[in-house]
Design a protein around this motif. Structure first.
Motif, PDB file in Angstrom:
ATOM      1  N   TRP A 288      -3.858 -12.476   2.469  1.00 32.83           N
ATOM      2  CA  TRP A 288      -3.084 -11.276   2.186  1.00 32.83           C
ATOM      3  C   TRP A 288      -3.966 -10.112   1.711  1.00 32.83           C
ATOM      4  O   TRP A 288      -3.575  -9.336   0.845  1.00 32.83           O
ATOM      5  CB  TRP A 288      -2.015 -11.560   1.126  1.00 32.83           C
ATOM      6  CG  TRP A 288      -1.183 -12.786   1.371  1.00 32.83           C
ATOM      7  CD1 TRP A 288      -1.487 -14.060   0.989  1.00 32.83           C
ATOM      8  CD2 TRP A 288       0.080 -12.863   2.044  1.00 32.83           C
ATOM      9  NE1 TRP A 288      -0.496 -14.928   1.389  1.00 32.83           N
ATOM     10  CE2 TRP A 288       0.491 -14.211   2.030  1.00 32.83           C
ATOM     11  CE3 TRP A 288       0.914 -11.912   2.644  1.00 32.83           C
ATOM     12  CZ2 TRP A 288       1.676 -14.647   2.601  1.00 32.83           C
ATOM     13  CZ3 TRP A 288       2.101 -12.344   3.202  1.00 32.83           C
ATOM     14  CH2 TRP A 288       2.477 -13.696   3.181  1.00 32.83           C
ATOM     15  N   ASP A 289      -5.152 -10.007   2.307  1.00 31.73           N
ATOM     16  CA  ASP A 289      -6.092  -8.948   1.923  1.00 31.73           C
ATOM     17  C   ASP A 289      -6.030  -7.847   2.984  1.00 31.73           C
ATOM     18  O   ASP A 289      -6.804  -7.842   3.942  1.00 31.73           O
ATOM     19  CB  ASP A 289      -7.504  -9.526   1.800  1.00 31.73           C
ATOM     20  CG  ASP A 289      -8.503  -8.524   1.233  1.00 31.73           C
ATOM     21  OD1 ASP A 289      -8.187  -7.319   1.205  1.00 31.73           O
ATOM     22  OD2 ASP A 289      -9.602  -8.947   0.822  1.00 31.73           O
ATOM     23  N   ASP A 290      -5.102  -6.917   2.811  1.00 31.35           N
ATOM     24  CA  ASP A 290      -4.894  -5.901   3.831  1.00 31.35           C
ATOM     25  C   ASP A 290      -6.056  -4.921   3.921  1.00 31.35           C
ATOM     26  O   ASP A 290      -6.362  -4.405   5.006  1.00 31.35           O
ATOM     27  CB  ASP A 290      -3.579  -5.148   3.588  1.00 31.35           C
ATOM     28  CG  ASP A 290      -3.433  -4.687   2.149  1.00 31.35           C
ATOM     29  OD1 ASP A 290      -3.668  -5.497   1.243  1.00 31.35           O
ATOM     30  OD2 ASP A 290      -3.057  -3.526   1.927  1.00 31.35           O
ATOM     31  N   ASP A 291      -6.737  -4.640   2.814  1.00 24.95           N
ATOM     32  CA  ASP A 291      -7.887  -3.731   2.864  1.00 24.95           C
ATOM     33  C   ASP A 291      -9.018  -4.324   3.701  1.00 24.95           C
ATOM     34  O   ASP A 291      -9.613  -3.638   4.539  1.00 24.95           O
ATOM     35  CB  ASP A 291      -8.386  -3.420   1.457  1.00 24.95           C
ATOM     36  CG  ASP A 291      -7.468  -2.441   0.731  1.00 24.95           C
ATOM     37  OD1 ASP A 291      -6.806  -1.627   1.411  1.00 24.95           O
ATOM     38  OD2 ASP A 291      -7.397  -2.506  -0.510  1.00 24.95           O
TER      39      ASP A 291
ATOM     40  N   GLY B 145      -2.857 -12.773  -5.060  1.00 26.29           N
ATOM     41  CA  GLY B 145      -2.788 -11.765  -6.110  1.00 26.29           C
ATOM     42  C   GLY B 145      -2.888 -10.331  -5.650  1.00 26.29           C
ATOM     43  O   GLY B 145      -2.966  -9.420  -6.482  1.00 26.29           O
ATOM     44  N   THR B 146      -2.873 -10.068  -4.332  1.00 25.27           N
ATOM     45  CA  THR B 146      -2.924  -8.687  -3.859  1.00 25.27           C
ATOM     46  C   THR B 146      -1.536  -8.058  -3.957  1.00 25.27           C
ATOM     47  O   THR B 146      -0.519  -8.754  -4.064  1.00 25.27           O
ATOM     48  CB  THR B 146      -3.413  -8.614  -2.402  1.00 25.27           C
ATOM     49  OG1 THR B 146      -2.442  -9.261  -1.563  1.00 25.27           O
ATOM     50  CG2 THR B 146      -4.760  -9.293  -2.241  1.00 25.27           C
TER      51      THR B 146
ATOM     52  N   ARG C  97       4.917  -2.379  -5.386  1.00 24.93           N
ATOM     53  CA  ARG C  97       3.672  -3.029  -4.965  1.00 24.93           C
ATOM     54  C   ARG C  97       3.356  -2.740  -3.489  1.00 24.93           C
ATOM     55  O   ARG C  97       2.213  -2.445  -3.130  1.00 24.93           O
ATOM     56  CB  ARG C  97       3.765  -4.538  -5.192  1.00 24.93           C
ATOM     57  CG  ARG C  97       3.704  -4.936  -6.669  1.00 24.93           C
ATOM     58  CD  ARG C  97       3.595  -6.451  -6.816  1.00 24.93           C
ATOM     59  NE  ARG C  97       3.491  -6.873  -8.207  1.00 24.93           N
ATOM     60  CZ  ARG C  97       2.373  -6.864  -8.920  1.00 24.93           C
ATOM     61  NH1 ARG C  97       1.243  -6.415  -8.365  1.00 24.93           N
ATOM     62  NH2 ARG C  97       2.365  -7.281 -10.171  1.00 24.93           N
ATOM     63  N   LEU C  98       4.359  -2.842  -2.626  1.00 23.88           N
ATOM     64  CA  LEU C  98       4.118  -2.616  -1.206  1.00 23.88           C
ATOM     65  C   LEU C  98       3.766  -1.162  -0.911  1.00 23.88           C
ATOM     66  O   LEU C  98       3.074  -0.875   0.072  1.00 23.88           O
ATOM     67  CB  LEU C  98       5.336  -3.055  -0.390  1.00 23.88           C
ATOM     68  CG  LEU C  98       5.560  -4.580  -0.357  1.00 23.88           C
ATOM     69  CD1 LEU C  98       6.921  -4.923   0.244  1.00 23.88           C
ATOM     70  CD2 LEU C  98       4.441  -5.270   0.419  1.00 23.88           C
ATOM     71  N   THR C  99       4.210  -0.253  -1.750  1.00 26.32           N
ATOM     72  CA  THR C  99       3.818   1.149  -1.593  1.00 26.32           C
ATOM     73  C   THR C  99       2.312   1.307  -1.774  1.00 26.32           C
ATOM     74  O   THR C  99       1.692   2.193  -1.171  1.00 26.32           O
ATOM     75  CB  THR C  99       4.574   2.025  -2.619  1.00 26.32           C
ATOM     76  OG1 THR C  99       5.978   1.907  -2.389  1.00 26.32           O
ATOM     77  CG2 THR C  99       4.174   3.491  -2.495  1.00 26.32           C
TER      78      THR C  99
END
Length: 851
Positions: free
Chosen positions: A509-512, A681-682, A712-714
């Motif tokens: 879940w590491d979108d960056d 934890g992201t 959080r999703l923002t």
């Protein structure tokens, strides 16, 4: 045929005065391919782009027609480059004509074609009678016309090998294939020539470049008088000018086949002696190899050096041919195994797995050291995986990895990672314990170098993740992603694993990191002109865009990937197209792509593709609010721990089960999801966790959780799930009779989903708004929607300050085609300059055009 880009060089040599006008990467690639520059091997598709640009530059002076004759005998690298250029011709006044006996080259499939048949019986009769003096029996004439099927060359050549008695009657044509009969006709005409003329023709047939000076030097060495050429020219078999030209390639073939083996060797020996060893060492080495009566270490070593030079020019097939012949001429058995192994690897890299397998048989009969035997075992496993992608490949890769563990730790670890990748590729076809057993085996890999490479970190993290559980592997996997993201100068070994790193990023879940690595992969592929890698990179980048709500950009990237795979003849990549269609709510497209994916995946043993199709189906039907269908698809997808996909499928299962009256199933799925999101934890992970927990909660707890999810999703890049959080929150508020508050979130969700084109979710939001008493307004298409995906890409790059050649270099089209597209963009938008285009884009926002 064995020398990469040799045919291309013959075509382009008269145009090389335009070479300096090409963009530097293209100029360098073509220069390396033609031996004008010394550097690492160029990507052959960047060479193709350079050819496209070169033809375009030449056509600026006047329209250009290029005839590529006898394509069946052209070297493979030239076919690839020319076919690529041909597929990209659009606005250039250039015509490429490929003349081929039968289309067997994958690169040519799908090009516009014209089958040239034989001439009609009336014309055939006229041609045949005009070529024969004397009486021609009517039955013989009819028989020749019938047997030659209107082939003009056969009509002219076959009768020349017949006696007057045969022409008069009582004649039966031989039953050999037509090409063989024509060749025999030429052979009969050769046999009446003097031995000296026949030897000259043999020398010309053995020298494939058509270099008249080289032919005469070799003829002098053989003691052939220049007058020997006249009878061959008088017979219409050969033309000798600045170049040597046979009347037809079958004349060359007949001349070579008719000669004895000793004469062929004598001719090749003379050609080798006449060839400048400094200017053309590779052709000299090849002639020496053909002249060798038996094993010869000196010649074999020369061929090995030639293979290295060919590899440097990008001639993988040529390198493989040199190495194969070097192995055949190697007298010492141990060295024979070494060279045969190198030849087998080169054959595999050149796309000839069958010949690579044959060479491996030679390797395995030779005395090898332990490392060579292990490398041979690894190559056999790689060939198996490339052929069938089934359950057999992981076991073979594991065996090779274990053997390498005691011999080459770095190579062993790469092989263990390949093994894990093969198991993940097989997915459900790898057995219920396939991943765990593979991970346990990978943990036995020898220690990696210090400091560790990025692929070492990936290997350790994946082994821990599948052996000890998700949470245990997250820290190591995040460390591997950080190493890849911060390393500006990735090694070639590290860069080729970026596709797997992108999967890992979605799994944790590491979108960056997902965004950064996918963008890096595209940049590296574009910079290198690596069109065999670029479509994969584009599809991973498109996946990032889908989740960022940039559907137009995702579509443009997918279109570009499809265009390149068609041009290069590679297999299509449907996976991101399927996910995009699901988020767009395009049910017919999803069903069509799903069926195609399931058929292909089952045939190839690719379990991950089936999981992805099930996940996409769940997204589609959750979007429509058809929760039973979504539940069935998501439940199947969650049965297998496919990297990244399992977590995504759990999201869909929780929503479908909660809305379908299955709270226990939803709760069990949430426990599995929570293990992952807590370990990650992201903001992406914790936002999904809060939203999913809210679906299972009531009253104040749900309200706080929905607000947390939105907050959080923002902060993440995952816009589509932010929109879904607002939709779910609005639906919950409506059921709690907070109509005013619900309208705010439902209206926002409807506007957002409509803006990006998520039709199913937009319709679901619209229905919910209607239930609150508010009518949703329909959005109208904006001006930019009139642009095609490629026009949008070109417009964005033009706004970014790129020149036409720079845009063409990025999109693998010519600058003339860029200009042609820009004129269409200006016409559609009613503007006339780049300045107006930049102003229009600025006023409409950055998401108005595809990336």
């Amino acid at each position: 045929m064995e020398l990469a880009f040799s045919g291309l060089h013959q075509l382009c040599a008269p145009m090389l005065h335009q070479l300096e006008r090409l963009p530097a990467p293209q100029r360098d690639a073509l220069g390396i391919a033609f031996g004008l520059r010394a550097a690492n091997s160029p990507d052959r598709f960047l060479v193709g782009l350079a050819v496209l640009s070169l033809l375009s530059e030449v056509a600026e002076e006047q329209p250009l027609v290029c005839l590529i004759d006898d394509v069946q005998w052209l070297d493979h690298a030239s076919v690839q480059a020319l076919a690529f250029a041909g597929r990209r011709l659009l606005a250039e006044p250039v015509l490429l004509v490929f003349a081929v006996r039968e289309i067997r080259q994958q690169e040519l499939l799908g090009l516009p074609d014209l089958v040239v048949g034989g001439i009609g019986d009336r014309d055939a009769r006229q041609l045949l009678t005009s070529a024969i003096r004397g009486r021609l029996d009517a039955q013989v004439l009819d028989r020749i016309i019938a047997e030659t099927h209107g082939n003009p060359l056969a009509l002219l050549e076959l009768p020349r090998g017949l006696t007057s008695a045969q022409l008069a009657g009582g004649f039966g044509l031989p039953t050999r294939p037509l090409a063989s009969r024509i060749e025999q006709s030429f052979r009969s005409r050769l046999e009446v020539l003097s031995p000296e003329t026949q030897l000259l023709l043999l020398t010309a047939s053995a020298e494939p470049v058509g270099d008249a000076g080289l032919l005469w030097r070799a003829a002098g060495i053989l003691g052939i008088d220049p007058s020997a050429a006249a009878p061959a020219e008088d017979a219409g078999l050969l033309e000798l000018g600045s170049r040597v030209q046979f009347r037809h390639p079958l004349v060359r073939s007949a001349a070579y086949k008719a000669a004895t083996l000793s004469d062929r060797r004598k001719v090749h020996r003379a050609l080798a002696e006449a060839t400048d060893q400094h200017a053309d060492p590779d052709r000299r080495a090849w002639h020496r190899a053909c002249a060798a009566p038996g094993p010869d270490e000196t010649v074999a070593a020369e061929l090995e050096h030639s293979a290295g030079r060919a590899q440097g020019r990008g001639g993988v097939a040529a390198a493989a041919a040199f190495l194969e012949r070097a192995a055949e001429l190697t007298p010492e058995s141990a060295l024979l195994g070494t060279r045969a192994l190198a030849a087998a690897q080169a054959k595999f890299d050149a796309g000839s797995p069958d010949r690579a397998t044959e060479l491996l048989a030679t390797v395995e009969m030779s005395p090898l050291d332990d490392l060579q035997r292990a490398r041979a075992e690894r190559l056999r496993a790689q060939i198996t995986f490339a052929r069938i992608r089934g359950s057999g490949a992981p076991a073979l890769l594991l065996g090779a990895a274990r053997r390498l563990s005691l011999l080459d730790a770095g190579l062993a670890r790469e092989t263990y990672l390949e093994m894990l990748g093969a198991v993940m590729f097989a997915g459900r076809f790898g057995g219920s314990r396939g991943l765990r057993e593979a991970a346990e085996a990978a943990r036995a890999a020898p220690p990696g170098p210090r400091p560790p490479r990025a692929i070492d970190l990936l290997l350790d993290g994946l082994a821990t993740r599948f052996a000890e559980g998700y949470a245990a592997g997250v820290p190591q996997l995040k460390n591997a992603l950080r190493a890849l993201c911060r390393d500006a100068g990735l090694s070639e070994d590290d860069a080729r694993w970026l596709w797997l790193a992108c999967r890992v990023a979605t799994d944790v879940w590491d979108d960056d990191s997902w965004h950064e690595l996918a963008s890096l992969q595209v940049r590296l592929a574009r910079g290198a002109g690596a069109l065999n890698v670029l479509p994969i990179a584009l599809t991973y980048r498109a996946g990032v865009c889908v989740h960022a709500g940039e559907f137009a950009a995702a579509s443009a990237l997918i279109d570009e990937a499809e265009t390149i795979t068609q041009a290069t003849g590679n297999a299509p990549l449907r996976y991101t197209s399927l996910v995009l269609a699901a988020w767009r709510g395009q049910e017919p497209e999803v069903l069509k792509l799903t069926q195609a994916s399931l058929d292909d995946a089952t045939r190839r043993g690719e379990g991950r593709a089936i999981t992805l199709a099930e996940y996409a189906t769940a997204v589609l039907y959750n979007g429509f609010g058809q929760y039973q269908a979504a539940f069935e698809a998501a439940q199947k997808a969650c049965e297998h721990d496919d990297l990244g996909l399992c977590g995504w499928a759990l999201i869909e299962l929780i929503e479908a089960a909660a809305r379908n009256g299955r709270p226990q199933t939803a709760a069990a799925a949430f426990e599995r999801l929570e293990e992952r999101t807590r370990a990650s934890g992201t903001d992406w992970a914790l936002g999904i966790e809060a939203r999913s927990r809210a679906l299972l909660s009531n009253d104040d707890a749900a309200d706080a959780l929905y607000r947390e999810a939105i907050e959080r999703l923002t902060r993440s890049r995952i816009v589509v799930h932010l929109f879904r959080a607002r939709l779910l929150y609005g639906e919950w508020l409506r059921r709690e009779n907070h109509r005013s508050a619900s309208r705010e979130h439902l209206r926002a969700a409807h506007e957002m989903f409509s803006h990006i084109g998520a039709g199913g979710f937009a319709e679901r939001a619209r229905r919910e708004l209607l239930a609150t008493g508010e009518t949703a307004r329909k959005r109208t298409a904006d001006t930019f929607g009139e642009l095609t995906a490629q026009e949008g890409q070109i417009a964005r790059l033009a706004c970014g300050g790129y020149t036409n050649p720079e845009i063409g270099g990025q999109l693998f089209i010519s600058s003339r085609t860029v200009e042609w597209h820009l004129r269409k963009v200006y016409t559609k938008l009613g503007i006339g300059s780049r300045r107006e285009l930049r102003n229009m884009l600025a006023s409409n926002g950055n998401a108005a055009l595809p990336m």
